[in-house]
Design a protein around this motif. Sequence first.
Motif, PDB file in Angstrom:
ATOM      1  N   GLN A 126       0.996   4.124  -2.943  1.00 53.46           N
ATOM      2  CA  GLN A 126       0.531   5.555  -2.601  1.00 53.46           C
ATOM      3  C   GLN A 126       1.725   6.575  -2.828  1.00 53.46           C
ATOM      4  O   GLN A 126       1.592   7.608  -3.203  1.00 53.46           O
ATOM      5  CB  GLN A 126       0.052   5.556  -1.318  1.00 53.46           C
ATOM      6  CG  GLN A 126      -1.342   4.893  -1.256  1.00 53.46           C
ATOM      7  CD  GLN A 126      -1.694   4.806   0.147  1.00 53.46           C
ATOM      8  OE1 GLN A 126      -1.307   5.420   1.346  1.00 53.46           O
ATOM      9  NE2 GLN A 126      -2.610   3.945   0.838  1.00 53.46           N
ATOM     10  N   GLN A 127       2.932   5.959  -2.545  1.00 47.66           N
ATOM     11  CA  GLN A 127       4.115   6.808  -2.311  1.00 47.66           C
ATOM     12  C   GLN A 127       5.171   6.572  -3.319  1.00 47.66           C
ATOM     13  O   GLN A 127       6.113   7.525  -3.362  1.00 47.66           O
ATOM     14  CB  GLN A 127       4.630   6.793  -0.785  1.00 47.66           C
ATOM     15  CG  GLN A 127       3.615   7.158   0.257  1.00 47.66           C
ATOM     16  CD  GLN A 127       4.295   6.933   1.842  1.00 47.66           C
ATOM     17  OE1 GLN A 127       5.378   7.424   1.978  1.00 47.66           O
ATOM     18  NE2 GLN A 127       3.449   6.463   2.383  1.00 47.66           N
ATOM     19  N   CYS A 133       8.364   5.655  -0.461  1.00 42.84           N
ATOM     20  CA  CYS A 133       7.579   4.551   0.421  1.00 42.84           C
ATOM     21  C   CYS A 133       8.276   4.156   1.458  1.00 42.84           C
ATOM     22  O   CYS A 133       7.969   3.904   2.731  1.00 42.84           O
ATOM     23  CB  CYS A 133       7.063   3.574  -0.131  1.00 42.84           C
ATOM     24  SG  CYS A 133       8.289   2.509  -1.026  1.00 42.84           S
ATOM     25  N   SER A 151       0.995  -1.330   0.033  1.00 47.32           N
ATOM     26  CA  SER A 151      -0.092  -0.113  -0.111  1.00 47.32           C
ATOM     27  C   SER A 151       0.859   1.237  -0.183  1.00 47.32           C
ATOM     28  O   SER A 151       0.550   2.224  -0.746  1.00 47.32           O
ATOM     29  CB  SER A 151      -0.962  -0.033   1.201  1.00 47.32           C
ATOM     30  OG  SER A 151      -1.806  -1.230   1.180  1.00 47.32           O
TER      31      SER A 151
END
Length: 532
Positions: free
Chosen positions: A37-38, A42, A33
């Motif tokens: 998202q990043q 991340c 996740s």
Amino acid sequence: MLPSHDHLVELVDLFFDRMHDYIPIFHRQSFTSAVAQQGLDCTTPLLVYAIIALAAGCHPDPTVRSCQQSWFDEAKSLYAATGHSPDHPLETLQAAACILLQALITAEHSTAWLVLGKAWRQAVALGFHRMDGGNPVAMPGVTPPTLSTKAGNTQDWRRLEQCRRVVWMLFMLDRGMCFPIGLTHAIDDRQLRINLPMTNDVFQGSDVLETSQAQEQPLLFTHNYRRMLSLIQNRTRRNQNLDDRNPWHYLVLAYMLLGRIMEHLHSPEYGLDDDDTDHTWQSERQELEQDLGQTRLVLPRWATELAASSYTDFKQVVWLKVVMNVNTVLLDHRPAIPKQQHQQHNNPSAADRDTDGTGSWQHCVAAACNTALLIREASRVSTDLVVNPHIAAPIFTCGRVLVIEHLKNNTNNHTSGHKRHSSSNSNSLLQTDLEVLFLIFDRMSEAFGGVGNKFRDGLLYHLGRSPAELMAIKQGGSRQLLTSCGTWPQQQNQNMVMGGSDSGADQEDYNRDGGMRMRYDNGGMVMDTSPS
């Protein structure tokens, strides 16, 4: 050069699908996740490079695969720049574990051994090795990991479990990497005060610790092997539900026993011609034999038999059985005692020992044949269950036993002038088992390259030895396991073919020094050394 966002997401998913079972130190959902998202932000660049280097070898795109070595080199460079107290402790040690696994896969033993030493020193400096002992120890100025599950903080307990798992991964890599290159291990398990891993279902699936796993006291590691065995046995008896089974507990035990066996083999007193020393050495070996036998009796069927285990645990079951089999080989492949030394000994323990090192040799052969049987059984489901870089060296160790036994039988048949039916049948079974091992190393070569090629070459090397050389290898015992690995030639143009003619006279050939040539038809094994 780092991959694009889409390629990064794809590589991370590929890592968890194909490699994470061999290095289960990450929480998949939270990590994937964060990547989605990043992207590259991340986690640390070091960890990103280490993960994608592992995953690249499994990618179908040749362009991505061609980046693997540069990503691996970058990961090694970034890790080399870390100190004893890195800014991101957990991520740094996770990256080190990934680098170790990739070095194992590519057969870069020097890299693996040195990175392992540094990673363990960092773990000790950071207090990871005593995080559950009630009295955490770390370098001055370093805050050791702390547990805060009472507040229900999901991220905290998951992060702490990852800290434990990375230590256990270093422990298993240490035991598994050091024995095949003839070195004693680096991690002293007397210093460990840390809980054993929780089940994967709880670790990967729970958001809060409200399960029976949380309510039950975690298993704290103890250096006393028999005490540890008893604790795990009692926990298994209490938890009979399928979801509560934890094969990682038994894998820790198997590697713990592997470490004790290697400590015994590499003892400075090993082989000394001294009655007192010999008695101590024999006593230690007898205790290890008892521990090995007791461990096999304690292992539940779901941890050793595919038919009794969950399909999600198949890889761990195969892994565990192979490590246990190599423990038997290492312990029972004993060195021969020179005849004059045997005659000089007056103590009963020495008199009971055989002078040619064959007393427990049949135990080694049985364990090696069991490994081949296990590979055949698992391959009926999928070769992915066996294409595991952690078990390449143990499989080779078993294969070396089969090679010695196979060529010894052929030599006996040749020198006796006739072939006994029982010996012929036994050798046919050995040939079948050897074929299985060569085939699995072929699959490892396709999947990983280095580690599969190396140990396949090792089996070919031993097949090419003369009877006298094989006898010397056999009489040297387990301690001399890979003393010749630096001389193994690369057999890129050799094609090992197993089969056999149904009729015709025996066509075994021997060199002038009594050694067997690499081609013999009625024996069932043919090596074609002509260029392809």
